[in-house]
Design an enzyme around this catalytic site. Structure first.
Site, mmCIF file in Angstrom:
data_model
loop_
_atom_site.group_PDB
_atom_site.id
_atom_site.type_symbol
_atom_site.label_atom_id
_atom_site.label_comp_id
_atom_site.label_asym_id
_atom_site.label_seq_id
_atom_site.Cartn_x
_atom_site.Cartn_y
_atom_site.Cartn_z
ATOM 1 N N GLN A 160 33.315 54.058 -13.071
ATOM 2 C CA GLN A 160 33.247 53.645 -14.472
ATOM 3 C C GLN A 160 32.461 54.627 -15.330
ATOM 4 O O GLN A 160 31.991 54.282 -16.417
ATOM 5 C CB GLN A 160 32.617 52.255 -14.582
ATOM 6 C CG GLN A 160 33.497 51.175 -13.995
ATOM 7 C CD GLN A 160 32.902 49.797 -14.245
ATOM 8 O OE1 GLN A 160 32.897 49.300 -15.363
ATOM 9 N NE2 GLN A 160 32.387 49.182 -13.202
ATOM 10 N N ARG B 98 38.150 44.498 -17.192
ATOM 11 C CA ARG B 98 37.497 43.552 -18.112
ATOM 12 C C ARG B 98 38.156 42.183 -18.032
ATOM 13 O O ARG B 98 37.629 41.190 -18.505
ATOM 14 C CB ARG B 98 37.570 44.047 -19.575
ATOM 15 C CG ARG B 98 36.888 45.372 -19.903
ATOM 16 C CD ARG B 98 35.485 45.448 -19.405
ATOM 17 N NE ARG B 98 35.440 46.137 -18.131
ATOM 18 C CZ ARG B 98 34.414 46.040 -17.293
ATOM 19 N NH1 ARG B 98 33.385 45.293 -17.564
ATOM 20 N NH2 ARG B 98 34.421 46.687 -16.145
ATOM 21 N N LYS C 282 26.704 43.495 -10.364
ATOM 22 C CA LYS C 282 25.585 44.440 -10.466
ATOM 23 C C LYS C 282 24.616 44.010 -11.561
ATOM 24 O O LYS C 282 23.411 43.995 -11.364
ATOM 25 C CB LYS C 282 26.107 45.862 -10.789
ATOM 26 C CG LYS C 282 26.991 46.449 -9.717
ATOM 27 C CD LYS C 282 27.413 47.857 -10.056
ATOM 28 C CE LYS C 282 28.285 47.952 -11.290
ATOM 29 N NZ LYS C 282 29.587 47.293 -11.182
ATOM 30 N N THR C 283 25.174 43.678 -12.726
ATOM 31 C CA THR C 283 24.306 43.269 -13.828
ATOM 32 C C THR C 283 23.586 41.971 -13.463
ATOM 33 O O THR C 283 22.418 41.786 -13.785
ATOM 34 C CB THR C 283 25.133 43.115 -15.120
ATOM 35 O OG1 THR C 283 25.797 44.360 -15.370
ATOM 36 C CG2 THR C 283 24.247 42.787 -16.306
ATOM 37 N N ASP D 26 20.703 49.538 -15.757
ATOM 38 C CA ASP D 26 22.106 49.125 -15.633
ATOM 39 C C ASP D 26 22.997 50.296 -16.053
ATOM 40 O O ASP D 26 22.546 51.187 -16.773
ATOM 41 C CB ASP D 26 22.359 47.907 -16.551
ATOM 42 C CG ASP D 26 23.616 47.122 -16.135
ATOM 43 O OD1 ASP D 26 24.273 47.521 -15.151
ATOM 44 O OD2 ASP D 26 23.922 46.106 -16.795
ATOM 45 N N GLU D 27 24.252 50.301 -15.629
ATOM 46 C CA GLU D 27 25.213 51.351 -16.007
ATOM 47 C C GLU D 27 24.649 52.744 -15.715
ATOM 48 O O GLU D 27 24.753 53.664 -16.528
ATOM 49 C CB GLU D 27 25.573 51.255 -17.497
ATOM 50 C CG GLU D 27 26.070 49.883 -17.952
ATOM 51 C CD GLU D 27 27.527 49.618 -17.614
ATOM 52 O OE1 GLU D 27 28.181 50.490 -17.002
ATOM 53 O OE2 GLU D 27 28.005 48.521 -17.945
#
Ligand SMILES: Nc1ncnc2c1ncn2[C@@H]1O[C@H](COP(=O)(O)OP(=O)(O)OP(=O)(O)O)[C@@H](O)[C@H]1O
Ligand SMILES: [Mg+2]
Length: 690
Positions: free
Chosen positions: A241, A617, A29-30, A210-211
């Site tokens: 998330q 992660r 996504k990033t 983002d996020e």
């Protein structure tokens, strides 16, 4: 378009309407955001008309680096920053419409606590922080003091709302804004001032976020007003998330998007490029029990990889020792040579201490992220207070800190009288100090000291305005520290000379960093001014209070990362160790705090998402460790493994590490090392003889 799969390409090529990329962890996504920045520029949009909003300053710095690699020079003109830094920029440019001077101060959490103590008439910091928390949540859902009072459910809430009213008055008088205002005030600005709204909507050709799952209600409203009816934006996020619900973030923002933008293009990404299948399976199993907002499937083509390991430990210290052993053994067997390939993640800041001690003993270099930041150190706060006061004379909290750092013979009594006088005439402390009638309230000797201080601040302000570039800034800062005798102040105030020396080193490091910013050598990740141009010290000082970490510099250093799970969002490491995966730590005490705003079930779901963030992660190896005893206050109490360990439902191939095996390996390792060092000693001796 190389390095993007078809779904990512679709998201990157969709330029003229609202777009949501909704996908699990590590699905790129990033990467879509950075590539889309490149695509927009390629399609002819000017770099300064693109805004990319990240969750932290650090993420902004990383994204700027990536953008630079993709598009080169124009990258410096893109607005890449957090929502808060965007807010600062908007207020500096257009805050006058709200009665805000361009040089307003940004108050940090400690300033807010002390203003609240004052406004609420208490000396108890804990009480003040409770108010602070409640006020922040209200502000995050867009309530002002009057509205908060109207909807108050009990006496406590009513009192808090009234304190909020007094608090807001004080902020206005100080020309100060708190962190929540950095979103709330820009929102007000766009809502109430059509000409400003028009300007920003014209200015921004595309906004990327983002996020997105961790935005709150006011951030959503701000985004909507920024992009206007055309809705040229790209939001990327993952509902699994969402881990900032406790701070007002809401998944409603995800649900609202298709309603508010019927033409919304929703794109899903399904391939995970980060983790091995074993790790991904554990992640999918953990998140499984949570309700699904949007169905998702994630797969990886990176192969099965090592099984996820569980480490059963006796207590926290034991856990820390095993962390050390794990890192050393991976390095010893050649899987990873770099320290920066490792991260140790935990639920709460205080868990870092034992780990730090163990890593130090083993001489493993590390950094703590998401913990005490450089800017939270007393000496740096002192210097920042001076800079804030220079930028905005009316910043009373900064005045009080600077006038006593170092102490200059102006006593508590004098400051109190000054405060009373200022309050009576509705002046800031700095203004009051030059008032001709102050002599009635303060002795002439003290008055002399105050005037001297005031004149000195004015003089500094004048000089800072004309100090431009790194070299001049260095001279200015050195002279200033000498003038106020700051080094001596540190050594006088600290019995332990080593501690004083360390604090002085921080001061020098801070000055160096300021000077580099003046020289345009450091990107201003807050996005408040454009990078790479020489700036005046005054301009740099204006942005200082917003920058919460100096860690941009740590980025490339080869260190093991210790981090809270919250601060690990969006990042990745080859080897991850999750510690304290013990019932009561993760999930964090669910029962103790039941009865709050959220139900126990909602809190459990957020903890589960946090575990999911932690697992995802890891790229190549993951250890999940828990301990049979955990600290509860000062006591050690028996503890159980977290329910999340069972929920990972690791197959039989997964190994529960056997401590005896480990010990055997460590002994072998030890024998190997002593043989090596003996050999080295023998070689050295032989050379000596030669
Ligand atoms: N199409 C692709 N091909 C190869 N590697 C990719 C691709 N897309 C992303 N990656 C890599 O996969 C990793 C994860 O990507 P990224 O960080 O963008 O994911 P994310 O969805 O933002 O993750 P998170 O949800 O944790 O924020 C990165 O190392 C990235 O470089
Ligand atoms: Mg990401």
């Amino acid at each position: 378009m190389s390095g993007l799969n078809p779904a990512q390409q679709e998201a990157v090529n969709y330029l003229h309407g609202p777009c949501l990329v909704l996908a699990g962890a590590g699905s790129g996504k990033t990467r879509v955001i950075t590539h889309k920045i490149g695509r927009l520029i390629q399609a002819g949009l000017e770099a300064n008309r693109i805004a990319a909003i990240t969750f932290t300053n650090k993420a902004a710095a990383e994204m700027r680096e990536r953008a630079k690699a993709l598009v080169g020079r124009p990258a410096r003109e893109i607005l890449i920053c957090t929502f808060h830094a965007l807010g600062v920029r908007m207020l500096r440019q257009d805050g006058a419409a709200l009665g805000l001077k361009p040089a307003f101060s940004i108050l940090d959490s400690d300033d807010v606590t002390s203003i609240l103590k004052d406004a609420g008439g208490t000396t108890d910091a804990a009480t003040a922080r409770q108010w602070q928390w409640a006020i922040s949540l209200w502000k995050n859902v867009g309530l002002n003091a009057a509205q908060a009072e109207a909807q108050a459910k009990d006496d406590l809430e009513r009192t808090t709302a009234r304190i909020m009213a007094r608090y807001e008055e004080r902020l206005a008088a100080y020309q100060g804004v708190d962190f929540d205002d950095l979103i709330g005030l820009p929102l007000k600005l766009l809502r109430d001032h059509p000409e400003v709204r028009e300007k920003w909507q014209q200015q921004l050709g595309h906004v990327l976020v983002d996020e997105y799952q961790d935005t709150n209600a006011t951030q959503y409203e701000l985004l909507k007003l920024l992009v206007g009816a055309r809705g040229r934006f790209t939001a990327v996020g993952d509902d699994d998330q969402s881990i900032y619900g406790w701070r007002g973030a809401t998944l409603d923002n995800l649900k609202k998007l298709p309603v508010d933008y019927p033409t919304l293009k929703v794109i899903k990404l399904e391939q995970n490029y980060r983790s091995t299948s074993a790790i991904l399976r554990a992640a999918n199993n953990v998140i499984g029990p949570n309700p699904k907002l949007f169905p998702k499937t994630l797969f990886s083509e990176l192969g099965e990889g090592e099984p996820v390991r569980i480490a059963d430990c006796d207590h926290e210290e034991h856990e820390a020792e095993r962390v050390v052993a794990r890192i050393q053994s991976i390095r010893a067997n050649g899987q990873s040579k770099d320290w920066k390939d490792f991260a140790v993640l935990y639920r709460a800041n205080h868990q870092a201490k034992v780990l730090e001690q163990a890593l130090r003993r083993a001489q493993i270099p590390y950094k703590v992220s998401g913990g005490q930041s450089f800017f939270d150190r007393a000496e740096i706060k002192d210097l920042c207070a001076w800079l804030r006061l220079i930028v905005n004379n009316d910043d009373d909290p900064a005045f009080l800190r600077a006038v006593t750092a170092p102490k200059r013979g102006i006593g508590h009594q004098t400051l109190q009288s000054l405060g009373v006088f200022a309050g009576k005439y509705k002046l800031s402390l700095f203004e009051a100090l030059f008032s001709s009638s102050l002599s009635s309230a303060i002795s002439s000797r003290s008055l002399g000291g105050l005037h001297e201080f005031g004149r000195y601040v004015n003089d500094l302000e004048h000089r800072a305005r004309h100090t431009r570039g790194a070299e001049d800034a260095r001279t200015f800062l050195t002279e200033w520290l000498k003038d106020i005798g700051y080094e001596k102040h540190l050594y006088d105030g600290e019995e332990n000379e080593k501690v004083a020396a360390a604090r002085w080193t921080n001061v020098l490091e801070f000055c160096d960093w300021m000077a580099q910013r003046c020289g345009g050598e450091i990107d201003d990740t807050a996005g408040v001014t454009t990078a790479s141009e020489r700036k005046t010290l005054l301009e740099v000082a204006q942005t200082v209070s917003l920058l919460s970490t100096i860690s941009e510099r740590e980025q490339d250093q080869n260190l093991v990362t210790l981090s809270t799970l919250h601060a690990s969002k969006g990042l990745e490491w080859p080897h991850v160790i999750l510690v304290g995966v013990t019932e009561g730590m993760l999930p964090f005490k669910l029962e103790d705090e039941a009865g709050g705003g959220e139900s126990v079930l909602q809190r459990l779901q957020e903890e589960r998402r946090l575990m999911y963030v932690g697992i995802t992660r890891a790229q190549r190896s993951l250890v999940v460790s828990w301990s049979k005893k955990r600290k509860k206050g000062r006591e050690l109490v028996a503890a159980q493994p977290s329910r999340f360990i069972a929920e990972m439902s690791l197959e039989k191939t997964s190994t529960r590490e056997d401590p005896r095996e480990k010990l055997k390996a460590l002994r072998a390792e030890f024998a190997k090392r002593s043989a090596e060092s003996e050999a080295a000693a023998a070689a050295a001796a032989a050379q000596g003889k030669g």
